[in-house]
Write a protein that holds these residues in place. Structure first.
Motif, PDB file in Angstrom:
ATOM      1  N   HIS A 255      82.871  27.299  37.370  1.00 33.16           N
ATOM      2  CA  HIS A 255      81.485  27.052  37.756  1.00 33.16           C
ATOM      3  C   HIS A 255      81.260  25.538  37.833  1.00 33.16           C
ATOM      4  CE1 HIS A 255      77.357  27.868  38.434  1.00 33.16           C
ATOM      5  NE2 HIS A 255      76.925  27.369  37.279  1.00 33.16           N
ATOM      6  N   THR A 256      80.892  25.057  39.014  1.00 32.24           N
ATOM      7  CA  THR A 256      80.717  23.606  39.222  1.00 32.24           C
ATOM      8  C   THR A 256      79.360  23.351  39.880  1.00 32.24           C
ATOM      9  OG1 THR A 256      81.861  23.862  41.332  1.00 32.24           O
ATOM     10  CG2 THR A 256      83.178  23.092  39.461  1.00 32.24           C
ATOM     11  N   PRO A 257      78.285  23.579  39.173  1.00 31.73           N
ATOM     12  CA  PRO A 257      76.948  23.513  39.795  1.00 31.73           C
ATOM     13  C   PRO A 257      76.594  22.119  40.320  1.00 31.73           C
ATOM     14  CG  PRO A 257      76.774  23.647  37.396  1.00 31.73           C
ATOM     15  CD  PRO A 257      78.208  23.864  37.732  1.00 31.73           C
ATOM     16  N   GLY A 258      76.071  22.108  41.528  1.00 28.44           N
ATOM     17  CA  GLY A 258      75.525  20.865  42.092  1.00 28.44           C
ATOM     18  C   GLY A 258      76.544  19.821  42.506  1.00 28.44           C
ATOM     19  N   THR A 259      77.817  20.165  42.488  1.00 32.89           N
ATOM     20  CA  THR A 259      78.834  19.154  42.825  1.00 32.89           C
ATOM     21  C   THR A 259      79.068  19.123  44.329  1.00 32.89           C
ATOM     22  OG1 THR A 259      80.549  20.797  42.486  1.00 32.89           O
ATOM     23  CG2 THR A 259      80.040  19.363  40.632  1.00 32.89           C
ATOM     24  N   ASP A 260      78.092  18.548  45.047  1.00 31.73           N
ATOM     25  CA  ASP A 260      78.209  18.568  46.504  1.00 31.73           C
ATOM     26  C   ASP A 260      78.872  17.314  47.069  1.00 31.73           C
ATOM     27  OD1 ASP A 260      76.162  16.952  45.818  1.00 31.73           O
ATOM     28  OD2 ASP A 260      74.700  17.770  47.221  1.00 31.73           O
ATOM     29  N   THR A 261      79.328  16.428  46.200  1.00 31.23           N
ATOM     30  CA  THR A 261      80.133  15.313  46.692  1.00 31.23           C
ATOM     31  C   THR A 261      81.410  15.238  45.872  1.00 31.23           C
ATOM     32  OG1 THR A 261      79.249  13.673  45.148  1.00 31.23           O
ATOM     33  CG2 THR A 261      78.047  13.958  47.208  1.00 31.23           C
ATOM     34  N   LYS A 264      80.849  13.528  42.435  1.00 29.50           N
ATOM     35  CA  LYS A 264      80.249  14.392  41.414  1.00 29.50           C
ATOM     36  C   LYS A 264      81.260  15.403  40.893  1.00 29.50           C
ATOM     37  CE  LYS A 264      75.602  14.354  43.421  1.00 29.50           C
ATOM     38  NZ  LYS A 264      74.664  15.204  44.170  1.00 29.50           N
ATOM     39  N   TYR A 268      82.601  15.647  37.189  1.00 29.23           N
ATOM     40  CA  TYR A 268      82.244  16.881  36.477  1.00 29.23           C
ATOM     41  C   TYR A 268      83.473  17.545  35.872  1.00 29.23           C
ATOM     42  CZ  TYR A 268      80.177  21.463  35.523  1.00 29.23           C
ATOM     43  OH  TYR A 268      79.761  22.609  34.912  1.00 29.23           O
ATOM     44  N   THR A 329      77.252  26.101  51.369  1.00 22.89           N
ATOM     45  CA  THR A 329      76.652  24.806  51.666  1.00 22.89           C
ATOM     46  C   THR A 329      77.720  23.726  51.585  1.00 22.89           C
ATOM     47  OG1 THR A 329      76.100  24.495  49.342  1.00 22.89           O
ATOM     48  CG2 THR A 329      74.396  25.460  50.735  1.00 22.89           C
ATOM     49  N   PRO A 363      79.004  29.015  46.791  1.00 28.27           N
ATOM     50  CA  PRO A 363      78.212  27.892  46.303  1.00 28.27           C
ATOM     51  C   PRO A 363      78.337  27.733  44.787  1.00 28.27           C
ATOM     52  CG  PRO A 363      76.942  29.172  47.867  1.00 28.27           C
ATOM     53  CD  PRO A 363      78.209  29.933  47.627  1.00 28.27           C
ATOM     54  N   ASP A 364      78.480  26.484  44.371  1.00 35.93           N
ATOM     55  CA  ASP A 364      78.560  26.117  42.955  1.00 35.93           C
ATOM     56  C   ASP A 364      79.847  26.581  42.250  1.00 35.93           C
ATOM     57  OD1 ASP A 364      76.218  24.704  43.097  1.00 35.93           O
ATOM     58  OD2 ASP A 364      74.963  26.373  42.408  1.00 35.93           O
TER      59      ASP A 364
END
Length: 570
Positions: A255-261, A264, A268, A329, A363-364
RNA sequence: CGGGGUGUGGCUCAGGUGGCAGAGCGUCGGCUUCGGGAGCCGAAGGUCAGGGGUUCAAGUCCCCUCACCCCGACCA
């Protein structure tokens, strides 16, 4: 020239709009004046510099056997339609209509016109080879003009064209111009690299760029200090690296929430970016999705993508398209469970990677410890990776250097790209009709003005090399109201002119500091200061490049300056 | 073309919450000064980018347009 009567006005204020040193100093020094975005006027001193550069170019071109012509600026559309460039050149072409509604363009380059000129006279192999050139204004409606003369919409270019019977002969013409260019840039005192280049929009077979290394160029040049390899970064090929030697660990979904770059994600998970495989989705021709996978610490080079796809009509997919195709995404795109329409390419950088982090369109979430072969297949490998410092030289493997550069010259071996469609044919010794083999060769004359300033300046101003300086010598009368100083200055000015030194005599009724500051800003290589030392029969000769100052006897001063100037021009 | 920013005297810029258009530099006149952008006295110089709107009142608030600069992709 007496400065008090000369049309030359410098500014004490920093020009607000200028960024690059050359743009700033040329404006501040009153060499150029902006009219509109990418359109500049030259003042008398600015024009002197431009003319000197032109004349150096002209002399060397003539010496190489090329002949000067002057083609039209206003070009009828018909010729451009013959080669298809009326459409192909696109919005960069300035176009207009005459009173009868006929289409014209303002010439951005002159392959069509020169080919038309040559085909109307040349029809035998006996008339070839031939090299023609001109020095003239060019118009290009650039998307983003910038840095003053560096990228302008109206600019002065020397463009040359060669015409030969066969490829071998064309190659000789190409080499001839190449040597002329080397002599030209040496005379301009520009330190240039000659880089292999892609043929680009002009089209053709072989191409080299002459590049000045500066921070304000737009080209990226990769070069090898070991073997001398040098190329525009966009054509430097990067091969597959050595396979990593690492034990394959167990694949895990994390689980890697919000790691869109990549940044990050790397921080993380606490892994280096080079252990991540990133996916970039492009849309080609507004319809076909193409996915490139590349190592996380590397960037995709769009020029290389263009080469792989064979078209320049592509763009990054938008968020909406990513969701429609992959139901995910950006940041979580991966090469798993793809619709069949998506084509997948693996950049060479991803070869042999072990225990990688990779997304799988959820996603995530990311996989960790993903391994090629075991967890995913890599079929099509390509090279779309942007070259960076320390990448291996494609010729010898030593670490490359990468610099920003400014392209001041470009030479192309065109082949029959223009002669064929325009029917520029000649008859050979057997009476056979054949297309002429062409080459084209450009030097950005006005850009060279900026390039010189980029390479020769300090915090106080420009330091013109003597070969291109607007004036070789500046005579400063420190206090014009002192009779003796005034008389000596006048005398030296006359004498300097008799010696054929290009001299500006600063006889303005200004304070000494004002005149010194202008001298530094305007960059005269030598300065003769007539001040209080005239009482001892001395004047001071200053060197703008070295900062050196020497006291000379008044009667020896001009001869001494002449000697130094002649030495510089050799 | 995508993103960001700026438009006020010739130049560089200041003008909270709307209330008489400002400074420095430059220019012009005068005096003084002369080896690093001198000093003093006086003067001229403005469609506040343009258009529309809100308001008793707009440089200031809102909308539109234009120009220029910067960052990215392209050319010498």
């Amino acid at each position: 020239m007496r400065w008090s009567r000369y049309f030359w006005y410098t500014s004490k204020e920093e020009p607000a709009e200028a960024q690059s040193p050359s743009h700033r100093l040329l404006l501040k020094g009153g060499f150029i004046k902006q009219v509109s975005a990418g359109i500049y006027e030259f003042t008398p001193p600015g024009l002197r510099v431009l003319r000197k550069i032109e004349n150096i170019v002209r002399k060397e071109m003539d010496r190489s056997g090329a002949q000067e012509v002057l083609l039209s600026v206003l070009n009828p559309a018909e010729l451009w339609k013959e080669t298809g460039r009326w459409e192909l050149y696109g919005r960069e072409l300035f176009t207009l209509k005459d009173r009868n509604g006929r289409d014209y363009c303002l010439g951005p380059t002159h392959e069509e016109e020169i080919t038309d000129l040559v085909r109307s006279y040349v029809n035998s192999y006996r008339q070839l080879p031939l090299i023609l050139y001109q020095i003239q204004v060019k118009f290009r409606d650039e998307k983003r003009p910038r840095f003053g003369l560096i990228r302008a919409r109206e600019f002065i270019m020397k463009d040359a064209y060669s015409f030969d019977t066969d490829e071998f002969s064309a190659m000789l013409s190409y080499e001839t111009v190449k040597f002329a260019y080397e002599r030209i840039f040496k005379k301009l005192r520009l330190k240039t690299l000659m880089a292999q280049a892609s043929v680009g929009a002009i089209g053709g077979i072989s191409s080299h760029e002459f590049v000045v290394l500066t921070d304000y160029g737009e080209a990226r040049v990769a070069y090898c200090e070991g073997c001398g390899y040098c190329a525009n970064a966009e054509i430097v090929s990067l091969k597959k690296p050595q396979e990593e030697q690492e034990e394959e660990k167990l694949l895990q979904e994390v689980h890697t929430p919000g790691t869109d770059t990549i940044e990050k994600l790397a921080s993380y998970l606490g892994v280096p970016a080079r252990k991540i495989i990133k996916a970039v989705l492009h849309i080609v021709n507004e319809s076909k999705p193409v996915m490139f996978l590349i190592r996380g610490d590397r960037a995709v080079d769009e020029n290389k993508v263009e080469a792989v796809l064979g078209t320049e009509n592509f763009r990054l997919a938008e968020d909406k398209e990513v969701y429609e195709l992959l139901k995910t995404t950006k940041g979580f795109i991966g090469p798993f469970n793809l619709p069949p329409s998506v084509e997948v390419y693996w950049d060479n950088s991803t070869y042999g990677i072990k225990n990688a982090v990779i997304a799988f369109n959820k996603p995530d979430y990311h996989y960790i410890n993903a391994n090629p072969g075991r967890d995913f297949k890599q079929e099509k490998f390509v090279d779309v990776c942007q070259v960076e410092e320390k990448d291996p030289c494609p010729q010898c493997g030593a670490p490359l250097k990468v610099s920003r550069g400014l392209e001041v010259g470009h030479i192309f071996l065109l082949g029959t790209r223009y002669s064929e469609p325009m029917k520029a044919f000649y008859k050979d010794a057997q009476g056979q009709e054949k297309p002429i083999i062409m080459g084209c060769y450009g030097i950005g004359i006005s850009r060279c003005v900026s390039a010189v300033v980029e390479q020769y300046h300090d915090e106080k101003g420009i330091k013109w090399p003597t070969t291109v300086a607007p004036f070789e010598l500046d005579i400063i009368c420190v206090n014009p109201s002192d009779q003796e100083q005034k008389e000596v200055s006048e005398k030296l000015y006359m004498l300097a002119q008799e010696h054929g030194i290009e001299t500006i005599y600063d006889d303005r009724d200004e304070s000494p500091g004002f005149k010194f500051a202008d001298a530094d800003l305007c960059g005269f290589p030598y300065r003769l200061v007539v001040g209080k030392k005239v009482k001892e029969g001395k004047v001071e000769l200053q060197n703008r490049h070295t900062g050196e100052r020497i006291d000379l006897d008044i009667d020896r001063a001009v001869e001494e300056a002449k000697k130094l100037i002649e030495e510089d021009k050799k």
